[in-house]
Design a protein around this motif. Structure first.
Motif, mmCIF file in Angstrom:
data_model
loop_
_atom_site.group_PDB
_atom_site.id
_atom_site.type_symbol
_atom_site.label_atom_id
_atom_site.label_comp_id
_atom_site.label_asym_id
_atom_site.label_seq_id
_atom_site.Cartn_x
_atom_site.Cartn_y
_atom_site.Cartn_z
ATOM 1 N N TRP A 257 57.790 68.626 1.066
ATOM 2 C CA TRP A 257 59.006 68.261 1.782
ATOM 3 C C TRP A 257 60.215 68.793 1.024
ATOM 4 C CZ3 TRP A 257 56.720 62.767 1.541
ATOM 5 C CH2 TRP A 257 55.789 62.600 2.571
ATOM 6 N N GLN B 75 64.697 65.793 2.703
ATOM 7 C CA GLN B 75 63.748 64.959 3.425
ATOM 8 C C GLN B 75 63.222 63.822 2.556
ATOM 9 O OE1 GLN B 75 60.984 68.101 4.586
ATOM 10 N NE2 GLN B 75 61.543 67.799 6.749
ATOM 11 N N VAL B 76 62.964 64.119 1.297
ATOM 12 C CA VAL B 76 62.444 63.095 0.396
ATOM 13 C C VAL B 76 63.470 61.982 0.209
ATOM 14 C CG1 VAL B 76 61.689 62.622 -1.960
ATOM 15 C CG2 VAL B 76 60.895 64.683 -0.773
ATOM 16 N N ASN C 35 65.917 61.052 2.048
ATOM 17 C CA ASN C 35 66.230 60.307 3.264
ATOM 18 C C ASN C 35 65.016 59.599 3.865
ATOM 19 O OD1 ASN C 35 68.943 61.124 3.199
ATOM 20 N ND2 ASN C 35 68.447 63.069 4.225
ATOM 21 N N SER C 36 63.861 59.782 3.264
ATOM 22 C CA SER C 36 62.667 59.150 3.829
ATOM 23 C C SER C 36 62.687 57.638 3.561
ATOM 24 C CB SER C 36 61.404 59.769 3.236
ATOM 25 O OG SER C 36 61.349 59.513 1.841
ATOM 26 N N GLU C 37 62.045 56.916 4.468
ATOM 27 C CA GLU C 37 62.012 55.451 4.364
ATOM 28 C C GLU C 37 61.271 54.992 3.115
ATOM 29 O OE1 GLU C 37 60.399 53.547 7.789
ATOM 30 O OE2 GLU C 37 60.100 51.641 6.776
ATOM 31 N N TRP C 38 60.138 55.655 2.834
ATOM 32 C CA TRP C 38 59.343 55.207 1.683
ATOM 33 C C TRP C 38 60.072 55.433 0.367
ATOM 34 C CZ3 TRP C 38 58.170 58.535 -2.207
ATOM 35 C CH2 TRP C 38 58.241 59.912 -1.933
ATOM 36 N N GLN D 154 56.288 62.687 7.986
ATOM 37 C CA GLN D 154 57.653 63.197 7.967
ATOM 38 C C GLN D 154 57.883 64.216 9.086
ATOM 39 O OE1 GLN D 154 58.948 60.779 5.735
ATOM 40 N NE2 GLN D 154 60.341 62.467 5.386
ATOM 41 N N GLU D 155 56.831 64.881 9.514
ATOM 42 C CA GLU D 155 56.973 65.906 10.548
ATOM 43 C C GLU D 155 55.968 65.629 11.657
ATOM 44 O OE1 GLU D 155 58.193 69.493 7.438
ATOM 45 O OE2 GLU D 155 56.432 69.662 8.737
#
Length: 593
Positions: A126, A130-131, A133-136, A155-156
């Protein structure tokens, strides 16, 4: 016959209904309890596995060099960064390969800005954006050093998420430099949940459902995940633990769940109703058929044997009516040897005995009168008794035997007090004179072992009491307290006025009463209407105590208090608290008012 028929029908229906309800309730309670026990075990197994996986993620903390590398990573040269990434990647490869984890899929290591430092496979990485902003990633940072577990979130759109069931991640940092950290993320297959289901003795069609802390479906055993996801399960599984019934695909199921205190995930066990109550439904069908057969059989018995039972009873009834009219000449005809025949035989015997009793009644009455007359002639004249005691006293004075004189005089005084004084109410002084005579006799009997002390204000000597109040209580102290004691004993009689009531106490320093025995005595001192004193109980606690308590309780009711306090080896104290007796002038003034 109709009544018998209806009673049998209602009895069978009632017994069947109650039995079915009790069985249903019992099985439901056991199923719900067993379901909670199973999900607690599943949760415990899952927590243990999660905890061990969390320990693997903490590998850098075992070597300060890795923590130092995290702090300096942003300032390193490209070569140093390459070496650091290689070293920390090798560290986690060793951690996950030394002790193989059956459901481990891959891991990634990210720096705090989202840069990928190392990965266990060649999966397309990623972007840092993306990392970040990711939920996890945000949830892991928010945990501030605690492990974060989540269901796999791709993620995708084209990401092969089906191979991963869930992921865990943790933030590694130096506590003295919190702004520089790495995040380690591991992904796992669903092998853990499948093994939990296989090892926990579930029924054939029961299903395990795992939900993350946001109640999103992570795993479900079986092949019907869509029906579970669309049911009300996800909405109702709220709280620490619980159980409820849901409808899944038209089938009623029991859902039991518990929430993990470690990961906040929920383990849910869903069991079809048919597996819980299937055996009960078979029992219900069997009971219904059995009841129908029993009902038909009972009806046939009532028809075949009803008349055989009722006919001899009717003959017995006719004979009873003749006896009721005074005709004792007819006897029941005995032509059978069953229960009704034996009833007839006993009835004839009772009839003969009744006739004999009637014939001998008047003779017994005459004999009873003769006995009563003989008892009347044998009574001793009290004056003869007094004169005899006076003669004994005179003889003892003549022969100078002082003890005999004192005992004879004291006994004569006690008899005169009991027979001549017909009043129920006497004064405290009169009762004390009676006690003085009694103590003199007992003191001579026990050779000076017993002493009596009086602690009463002279103003209370005229206080009215019920006759024979003190003597039974003092006698109880002598025989149950002082007599069993080694050495001398003291009995203390005290009286005082407390507000508007009189407090009278009889205390001894005898052997006392055990706690168990004291509780039994207090239990037997009930209001007169509730007393049922057996002769053995009278001997145990003294009929005199019960008599004193009952007479005062009848007169004063709730205004009278009677207490017994004692301790083994420390003596006994009996206390009476009662209001003053009304005088004749008080009664007249009250009636005139």
């Amino acid at each position: 016959m109709l009544s018998y028929f209806v009673v049998i029908l209602l009895s069978i229906a009632l017994v069947g209904t109650v039995s079915f309800y009790i069985s249903y309730k019992t099985m439901a309670d056991r199923a719900e309890s067993a379901g909670l026990q199973l999900v607690r075990q599943i949760e415990n197994n899952m927590d243990n596995d999660f905890h061990s996986k969390r320990n693997l993620l903490l590998a850098p903390y075992n070597d300060q060099a890795y923590i130092d590398g995290i702090n300096r990573y942003a300032d390193m040269s490209d070569q140093e960064k390459f070496l650091f990434r290689q070293r920390i990647g090798d560290l986690y490869l060793k951690s996950f390969n030394v002790t193989p984890i059956r459901d481990f899929l891959r891991f990634q290591i990210y720096y705090g800005d989202g840069e990928l430092l190392s990965s266990s496979d060649a999966r397309k990485p990623w972007t840092p954006s993306q990392v970040r902003n990711s939920e996890w990633f945000r949830s892991t940072v928010a945990k501030d050093g605690e492990a974060f577990f989540s269901g796999f979130i791709p993620q995708e759109a084209n990401e092969p998420s089906e191979v991963a069931a869930y992921a865990s991640s943790i933030m590694i940092r130096d506590f003295s430099n919190p702004d520089r950290f790495i995040v380690v993320r591991t992904e796992y297959r669903s092998s853990l949940f499948r093994s939990i289901g296989q090892n926990d003795d579930l029924s054939l069609n029961s299903r395990i459902v795992i939900l993350d802390e946001d109640n999103r479906l992570v795993y479900e055993s079986g092949n019907e995940s869509k029906s579970i996801a669309e049911s009300e399960l996800l909405e109702r599984a709220v709280g620490r633990e619980g159980k409820f019934w849901i409808n899944v695909g038209g089938e009623e199921m029991l859902a039991s769940f518990t929430s993990s205190g470690y990961s906040n995930w929920k383990a849910v066990l869903v069991t079809p109703r048919v597996e819980i109550f299937g055996a009960l439904d078979k029992i219900k069908t069997t009971v219904i058929f059995t009841a129908i057969i029993a009902f038909v059989f009972t009806f046939m018995i009532s028809v075949l044997f009803g008349q055989r039972i009722t006919r001899p009873i009717l003959n017995l009834y006719k004979t009873v009516n003749r006896i009721k009219r005074g005709d004792f000449s007819l006897r029941v005809k005995i032509d059978r040897n069953d229960e009704i025949g034996r009833i007839g035989m006993n009835f004839n015997a009772m009839q003969d005995e009744l006739q004999t009793l009637i014939e001998t009644k008047y003779l017994n009455q005459i004999k009873l009168q003769e006995v009563e007359l003989a008892m009347l002639y044998s009574q001793i004249n009290p004056h003869f008794l007094y004169n005899t005691l006076d003669s004994i006293r005179a003889m003892s004075d003549y022969y100078k035997v002082e003890e005999i004189s004192v005992m004879a005089q004291s006994l004569a005084d006690m008899f005169r007090y009991n027979t001549k004084n017909k009043d129920e109410i006497v004064t405290l002084q009169e009762e004390l004179d009676q006690i003085d005579s009694y103590i003199k006799i007992q003191s001579i009997r026990f050779e000076g072992k017993i002493e009596c002390g009086i602690q009463i204000d002279e103003a209370l000597y005229g206080t009215p009491l019920l006759k024979m109040t003190l003597q039974p209580l003092v006698e109880n102290a002598v025989f149950h307290g002082i007599e069993r004691k080694r050495g001398k004993g003291m009995i203390t009689i005290s009286a005082s006025k407390e507000r508007s009531r009189i407090r009278l106490s009889i205390k001894d320093d005898g052997v006392g009463i055990s706690e168990k025995r004291l509780a039994e005595i207090r239990d037997k001192l009930k209001p007169p209407a509730q007393q049922l004193i057996e002769p053995s109980a009278e001997r145990e606690i003294g009929i005199g105590i019960v008599n004193v308590y009952s007479r005062y309780a009848i007169r004063f009711g709730d205004r009278f208090d009677f207490t017994i306090d004692s301790k083994k080896g420390s003596g006994t104290e009996i206390t009476l608290v009662f209001p003053p007796f009304e005088t004749e002038s008080d009664a007249k003034s009250e009636s005139s008012t």
